[in-house]
Design a protein around this motif. Structure first.
Motif, PDB file in Angstrom:
ATOM      1  N   GLY A  93      68.769  55.978  36.698  1.00  0.00           N
ATOM      2  CA  GLY A  93      67.833  55.688  35.619  1.00  0.00           C
ATOM      3  C   GLY A  93      68.068  54.394  34.884  1.00  0.00           C
ATOM      4  O   GLY A  93      67.390  54.121  33.890  1.00  0.00           O
ATOM      5  N   LYS A  94      68.983  53.553  35.323  1.00  0.00           N
ATOM      6  CA  LYS A  94      69.309  52.312  34.603  1.00  0.00           C
ATOM      7  C   LYS A  94      68.559  51.089  35.116  1.00  0.00           C
ATOM      8  O   LYS A  94      68.530  50.071  34.452  1.00  0.00           O
ATOM      9  CB  LYS A  94      70.815  52.033  34.690  1.00  0.00           C
ATOM     10  N   LEU A  95      67.980  51.182  36.313  1.00  0.00           N
ATOM     11  CA  LEU A  95      67.295  50.030  36.888  1.00  0.00           C
ATOM     12  C   LEU A  95      65.784  50.149  36.716  1.00  0.00           C
ATOM     13  O   LEU A  95      65.221  51.226  36.924  1.00  0.00           O
ATOM     14  CB  LEU A  95      67.608  49.933  38.389  1.00  0.00           C
ATOM     15  N   PRO A  96      65.118  49.058  36.362  1.00  0.00           N
ATOM     16  CA  PRO A  96      63.660  49.077  36.323  1.00  0.00           C
ATOM     17  C   PRO A  96      63.098  48.951  37.734  1.00  0.00           C
ATOM     18  O   PRO A  96      63.774  48.441  38.629  1.00  0.00           O
ATOM     19  CB  PRO A  96      63.322  47.837  35.492  1.00  0.00           C
ATOM     20  N   GLY A  97      61.925  49.409  37.945  1.00  0.00           N
ATOM     21  CA  GLY A  97      61.298  49.252  39.260  1.00  0.00           C
ATOM     22  C   GLY A  97      61.733  50.321  40.237  1.00  0.00           C
ATOM     23  O   GLY A  97      62.458  51.257  39.904  1.00  0.00           O
ATOM     24  N   ALA A  98      61.266  50.167  41.465  1.00  0.00           N
ATOM     25  CA  ALA A  98      61.540  51.147  42.514  1.00  0.00           C
ATOM     26  C   ALA A  98      63.010  51.085  42.937  1.00  0.00           C
ATOM     27  O   ALA A  98      63.562  50.003  43.113  1.00  0.00           O
ATOM     28  CB  ALA A  98      60.646  50.888  43.719  1.00  0.00           C
ATOM     29  N   THR A  99      63.623  52.246  43.078  1.00  0.00           N
ATOM     30  CA  THR A  99      65.030  52.331  43.453  1.00  0.00           C
ATOM     31  C   THR A  99      65.233  53.285  44.624  1.00  0.00           C
ATOM     32  O   THR A  99      64.373  54.113  44.929  1.00  0.00           O
ATOM     33  CB  THR A  99      65.901  52.830  42.282  1.00  0.00           C
ATOM     34  N   VAL A 100      66.380  53.148  45.259  1.00  0.00           N
ATOM     35  CA  VAL A 100      66.885  54.124  46.217  1.00  0.00           C
ATOM     36  C   VAL A 100      68.243  54.546  45.686  1.00  0.00           C
ATOM     37  O   VAL A 100      68.938  53.758  45.032  1.00  0.00           O
ATOM     38  CB  VAL A 100      66.999  53.554  47.648  1.00  0.00           C
ATOM     39  N   GLY A 101      68.616  55.799  45.933  1.00  0.00           N
ATOM     40  CA  GLY A 101      69.873  56.273  45.386  1.00  0.00           C
ATOM     41  C   GLY A 101      70.522  57.334  46.239  1.00  0.00           C
ATOM     42  O   GLY A 101      69.953  57.788  47.241  1.00  0.00           O
ATOM     43  N   ILE A 102      71.712  57.725  45.803  1.00  0.00           N
ATOM     44  CA  ILE A 102      72.475  58.755  46.497  1.00  0.00           C
ATOM     45  C   ILE A 102      73.287  59.546  45.481  1.00  0.00           C
ATOM     46  O   ILE A 102      73.844  58.979  44.543  1.00  0.00           O
ATOM     47  CB  ILE A 102      73.383  58.126  47.581  1.00  0.00           C
ATOM     48  N   ASP A 103      73.301  60.863  45.647  1.00  0.00           N
ATOM     49  CA  ASP A 103      74.126  61.741  44.829  1.00  0.00           C
ATOM     50  C   ASP A 103      75.472  61.904  45.517  1.00  0.00           C
ATOM     51  O   ASP A 103      75.546  61.922  46.745  1.00  0.00           O
ATOM     52  CB  ASP A 103      73.465  63.111  44.673  1.00  0.00           C
ATOM     53  N   TYR A 104      76.539  62.052  44.731  1.00  0.00           N
ATOM     54  CA  TYR A 104      77.873  62.192  45.309  1.00  0.00           C
ATOM     55  C   TYR A 104      78.781  62.968  44.369  1.00  0.00           C
ATOM     56  O   TYR A 104      78.506  63.094  43.171  1.00  0.00           O
ATOM     57  CB  TYR A 104      78.471  60.828  45.636  1.00  0.00           C
ATOM     58  N   LEU A 106      82.336  63.579  42.380  1.00  0.00           N
ATOM     59  CA  LEU A 106      83.444  62.879  41.736  1.00  0.00           C
ATOM     60  C   LEU A 106      84.641  63.813  41.647  1.00  0.00           C
ATOM     61  O   LEU A 106      84.525  65.010  41.903  1.00  0.00           O
ATOM     62  CB  LEU A 106      83.059  62.490  40.298  1.00  0.00           C
ATOM     63  N   GLU A 107      85.787  63.255  41.211  1.00  0.00           N
ATOM     64  CA  GLU A 107      86.947  64.097  40.967  1.00  0.00           C
ATOM     65  C   GLU A 107      86.641  65.148  39.899  1.00  0.00           C
ATOM     66  O   GLU A 107      87.196  66.239  39.914  1.00  0.00           O
ATOM     67  CB  GLU A 107      88.141  63.267  40.473  1.00  0.00           C
ATOM     68  N   TYR A 108      85.736  64.811  38.965  1.00  0.00           N
ATOM     69  CA  TYR A 108      85.491  65.673  37.806  1.00  0.00           C
ATOM     70  C   TYR A 108      84.038  66.139  37.705  1.00  0.00           C
ATOM     71  O   TYR A 108      83.585  66.502  36.636  1.00  0.00           O
ATOM     72  CB  TYR A 108      85.860  64.927  36.511  1.00  0.00           C
ATOM     73  N   GLY A 109      83.273  66.111  38.793  1.00  0.00           N
ATOM     74  CA  GLY A 109      81.876  66.541  38.736  1.00  0.00           C
ATOM     75  C   GLY A 109      81.037  65.831  39.784  1.00  0.00           C
ATOM     76  O   GLY A 109      81.506  65.525  40.867  1.00  0.00           O
ATOM     77  N   THR A 110      79.772  65.553  39.444  1.00  0.00           N
ATOM     78  CA  THR A 110      78.877  64.852  40.352  1.00  0.00           C
ATOM     79  C   THR A 110      78.219  63.685  39.621  1.00  0.00           C
ATOM     80  O   THR A 110      78.195  63.650  38.388  1.00  0.00           O
ATOM     81  CB  THR A 110      77.764  65.776  40.898  1.00  0.00           C
ATOM     82  N   THR A 135      89.976  58.631  44.818  1.00  0.00           N
ATOM     83  CA  THR A 135      89.660  59.485  45.972  1.00  0.00           C
ATOM     84  C   THR A 135      88.685  58.817  46.922  1.00  0.00           C
ATOM     85  O   THR A 135      88.513  59.269  48.045  1.00  0.00           O
ATOM     86  CB  THR A 135      89.057  60.825  45.536  1.00  0.00           C
ATOM     87  N   GLY A 136      88.021  57.772  46.470  1.00  0.00           N
ATOM     88  CA  GLY A 136      87.075  57.047  47.306  1.00  0.00           C
ATOM     89  C   GLY A 136      85.650  57.560  47.238  1.00  0.00           C
ATOM     90  O   GLY A 136      84.768  57.004  47.887  1.00  0.00           O
ATOM     91  N   GLY A 137      85.402  58.597  46.457  1.00  0.00           N
ATOM     92  CA  GLY A 137      84.067  59.188  46.402  1.00  0.00           C
ATOM     93  C   GLY A 137      82.970  58.220  46.008  1.00  0.00           C
ATOM     94  O   GLY A 137      81.920  58.164  46.648  1.00  0.00           O
ATOM     95  N   THR A 138      83.205  57.443  44.969  1.00  0.00           N
ATOM     96  CA  THR A 138      82.185  56.498  44.511  1.00  0.00           C
ATOM     97  C   THR A 138      81.998  55.376  45.532  1.00  0.00           C
ATOM     98  O   THR A 138      80.867  54.987  45.839  1.00  0.00           O
ATOM     99  CB  THR A 138      82.557  55.923  43.136  1.00  0.00           C
TER     100      THR A 138
END
Length: 187
Positions: A93-104, A106-110, A135-138
């Motif tokens: 939600g931080k970028l204006p315009g059309a975006t692509v994204g991925i959920d992942y 974290l050590e403490y959540g998602t 852990t490399g998740g991000t």
């Protein structure tokens, strides 16, 4: 260069001394490695960027992608030093315009990271950058997002690596060479 959990340059004790450790943050038992104190030191920050840039062949990089938020700072310095464009991987939600994204996970959540649609062209070589590898998740999520848009991601650069958490090995498992300056043992 000395081989540790990731490709790490030697003689960076001067930079390591500039990193503050905050015990029991964000949860008890965690030793938070705070790069902001290194960033406060102008000579230390310059040396950090110069030394990471020395690990990278500029001919093998088209764009530098920084992960929000501290990764933006390191990526901007590297982008300038290498003469390459800088791509932001932002929280949802931080970028204006059309975006692509991925959920992942974290050590403490998602969490979720996004980038502008069309920010990378298929075949562009992207150097992924963040301040710290745990852990490399991000980093894995960032690589998956970039690769999903056709980018070639085969290197990721970090100021700090926490080798006991296994992030460098997880990156190597998906064909990404992790580069870092400093390692800290423990969590």
């Amino acid at each position: 260069m000395a081989e540790t959990s990731s490709l790490t340059t030697t003689n960076n004790d001067d930079l390591k001394a500039l990193v503050r450790t905050i015990p029991d943050y964000p949860i008890p038992g965690i030793q938070f490695r705070d790069v902001s104190t290194l960033l406060l030191d102008g000579e230390g920050f310059r040396a950090t960027i110069d030394r990471i840039a020395a690990l990278v062949d500029p001919a093998q990089v088209d764009l530098v992608a920084g992960i929000e938020a501290r990764g933006f700072i390191v990526a901007a310095g590297l982008s300038y030093k290498l003469g390459k464009g800088k791509l932001m991987l932002r929280k949802s939600g931080k970028l204006p315009g059309a975006t692509v994204g991925i959920d992942y996970a974290l050590e403490y959540g998602t969490d979720r990271i996004e980038m502008h649609q069309g920010a990378v062209r298929p075949g562009q070589r992207v150097l992924l950058v963040d301040d710290l590898l745990a852990t490399g998740g991000t980093a894995l999520a960032g690589a998956a997002l970039l690769r999903g848009e056709g980018a070639i991601v085969d290197q990721a650069a970090f100021v700090i690596d926490l080798p006991e958490l296994g992030g460098a090995e997880r990156l190597r498992d998906v064909g990404i060479t992790p580069l870092s300056l400093i390692t800290f043992e423990g969590h």
